[in-house]
Design a protein around this motif. Structure first.
Motif, mmCIF file in Angstrom:
data_model
loop_
_atom_site.group_PDB
_atom_site.id
_atom_site.type_symbol
_atom_site.label_atom_id
_atom_site.label_comp_id
_atom_site.label_asym_id
_atom_site.label_seq_id
_atom_site.Cartn_x
_atom_site.Cartn_y
_atom_site.Cartn_z
ATOM 1 N N SER A 67 0.856 -1.184 0.000
ATOM 2 C CA SER A 67 0.000 0.000 0.000
ATOM 3 C C SER A 67 0.888 1.228 0.000
ATOM 4 C CB SER A 67 -0.915 0.027 1.235
ATOM 5 O OG SER A 67 -0.156 0.112 2.422
ATOM 6 N N CYS A 85 -5.274 -0.897 -10.204
ATOM 7 C CA CYS A 85 -5.942 -0.828 -8.900
ATOM 8 C C CYS A 85 -5.930 0.596 -8.372
ATOM 9 C CB CYS A 85 -5.239 -1.759 -7.908
ATOM 10 S SG CYS A 85 -5.920 -1.740 -6.240
ATOM 11 N N ARG A 92 -7.094 2.672 -4.724
ATOM 12 C CA ARG A 92 -7.556 2.573 -3.344
ATOM 13 C C ARG A 92 -7.883 3.970 -2.819
ATOM 14 N NH1 ARG A 92 -2.968 -1.256 -3.041
ATOM 15 N NH2 ARG A 92 -3.826 -3.361 -2.975
ATOM 16 N N GLY A 136 -13.962 -3.682 -0.005
ATOM 17 C CA GLY A 136 -13.746 -2.673 1.014
ATOM 18 C C GLY A 136 -14.375 -3.044 2.331
ATOM 19 N N ASP A 155 -12.870 2.151 3.747
ATOM 20 C CA ASP A 155 -11.702 1.960 2.885
ATOM 21 C C ASP A 155 -12.105 1.028 1.752
ATOM 22 O OD1 ASP A 155 -9.909 3.556 4.328
ATOM 23 O OD2 ASP A 155 -9.484 1.929 5.721
ATOM 24 N N TYR A 156 -11.875 1.467 0.509
ATOM 25 C CA TYR A 156 -12.310 0.679 -0.654
ATOM 26 C C TYR A 156 -11.215 0.623 -1.697
ATOM 27 C CZ TYR A 156 -17.056 -0.956 -0.109
ATOM 28 O OH TYR A 156 -18.155 -1.685 0.261
ATOM 29 N N GLU A 157 -11.298 -0.414 -2.525
ATOM 30 C CA GLU A 157 -10.421 -0.503 -3.686
ATOM 31 C C GLU A 157 -11.221 -1.002 -4.875
ATOM 32 O OE1 GLU A 157 -8.436 -4.933 -3.679
ATOM 33 O OE2 GLU A 157 -7.320 -3.355 -2.655
ATOM 34 N N ARG A 160 -10.512 -2.663 -8.828
ATOM 35 C CA ARG A 160 -9.514 -3.266 -9.718
ATOM 36 C C ARG A 160 -10.149 -3.574 -11.064
ATOM 37 N NH1 ARG A 160 -5.224 -6.764 -6.314
ATOM 38 N NH2 ARG A 160 -5.664 -5.978 -4.230
#
Length: 395
Positions: free
Chosen positions: A131, A170, A172, A220, A239-241, A243
């Protein structure tokens, strides 16, 4: 001297340093450090590279836990990327301790041939892969400007080395909802529930997944959603991601996901804001010639690369960002007998085994051989050097 003799010379140098390389891998594993906090890990790598005769610069790119270790002169600079950050709670569940040992060993092996063939070896210690996008920050700050090609190898359950193997792009980010507190029993109607906004958004994202291709991912969790039951939550943080197979698809999906978060705000009256958690990770582009050279040497180490289907591309790495600017490879080297997948406690255990040590030494030899192949091929070498000279246009 023939190529095989130089492979032997590099291999002998790596064998001479085998004990120190394995010690490095084990030490990193025993003292895992997360992104941008890898002080001890970076110091251990720096000490080893100094003792191997490299000129070491700590704090490269104004990142305290980044470093470079350089040897040799010439217009060709072979870059080897070392990673050493670990995962929170899990430790080295992605095997970065092995990656670091591979990079150090490859640099030491290449050093044995650098003076003969007139090239530079540049090991780059790159923090915060898990990260934070340390490689992208180093790229922006000029640490890769002199690098002609970049290489690294990542541990896994199998060997893979396809030129078309890739990773996902990706992004974030954190999402913050701000509402208004109120007593949940006496006057809940006076409140604006930030946690409800998060629930609405997550339901919308769950429904959106029906229209998201199998090649993309949304994941997330709610980091904060209230403190006590009798007060309407005024703050929620998620908190999210996101892709996707490439940067364009990533941007399109990210906009749709953020619209879901905006829907939560609209439905509840909360305010929403987005904070990027770090640089976007771009999809990996393996260089065909470099990867073919890597594949050609696998049989000498009793390894066979598994051909991956396109849908296997589910991981993400900031090495992808480097590969968009510098010809790069990022093969996977198998831990023989391992069955665990990365980012698990089981893989963390596998990353400190005899198979892990074997992969570290094999990986070092394989990358060193690729560098030697490039240095010995005058035409290919000139082409890559010229490509670096025109990098602004190429990018």
């Amino acid at each position: 001297m023939s190529a095989s003799r130089w492979y032997g010379t590099a291999g002998a140098a790596i064998a001479e340093w085998r004990e120190q390389l394995i010690t490095l891998s084990h030490s990193l594993h025993d003292e895992p450090e997360v992104a941008f906090a890898e002080q001890a890990s970076a110091a251990k790598l720096a000490e080893l590279m100094r003792s191997a005769g490299f000129k070491v610069t700590e704090g490269a790119g104004d990142l305290p836990t980044a470093l470079t270790a350089v040897h040799g002169e010439g217009e060709l600079t072979i870059g080897v990327c070392a990673e050493y950050d670990a995962l929170p709670e899990i430790g080295h569940g992605c095997g970065h301790n092995i990656i670091c040992a591979i990079a150090a060993g490859a640099a030491i092996g290449l050093r044995a041939a650098a003076d003969r063939y007139g090239f530079r070896v540049k090991l780059i210690g790159t923090p915060a892969e898990e990260s934070g996008g340390g490689k992208q920050l180093l790229l922006e700050r000029g640490v890769f400007d002199d690098v002609t090609v970049a290489m690294m190898a990542h541990p896994g359950a199998i060997d893979t080395a396809g030129a078309r193997d890739s990773t996902q792009a990706c992004s974030r980010f954190a999402v913050t909802y701000r509402g208004h507190p109120a007593h949940a029993a006496s006057a809940p109607w006076d409140g604006v529930n930030a946690a409800d906004a998060a629930v609405v958004a997550q339901v919308a994202i769950g429904l959106l997944r029906q229209q998201v291709p199998p090649s993309s991912r949304v994941a997330g969790f709610i980091r904060h959603g209230g403190s006590v039951t009798n007060i309407i939550p005024e703050l929620a943080v998620l908190d999210y991601e996101v892709r996707a197979p490439d940067a364009d698809k990533l941007d399109a999906l990210r906009q749709r996901v953020r619209d879901c978060f905006r829907a939560g705000a609209l439905a509840t009256g909360a305010e929403v804001s987005f904070q990027q958690a770090g640089p976007d990770y771009l999809e990996l582009r393996n260089d065909p010639w470099l990867m073919a050279a890597y594949c050609a040497h696998l049989p000498d180490f009793g390894r066979i690369a598994v051909v991956l289907p396109p849908e296997f591309n589910t991981a993400s790495t900031d090495m992808g960002n480097i590969s968009h600017v510098v010809p790069s490879i990022h093969p996977m080297i198998g831990l023989r007998g391992a069955t665990a997948t990365a980012h698990t406690r089981e893989f963390a255990v596998a990353s400190r085994t005899v198979a892990a040590d074997e992969a570290a030494i094999d990986g070092a030899n394989l990358l060193a051989r690729v560098g030697i192949d490039l240095a010995r091929d005058a035409g290919r070498r000139a082409g890559y050097v010229a490509l670096r000279g025109g990098r602004d246009t190429w990018r």
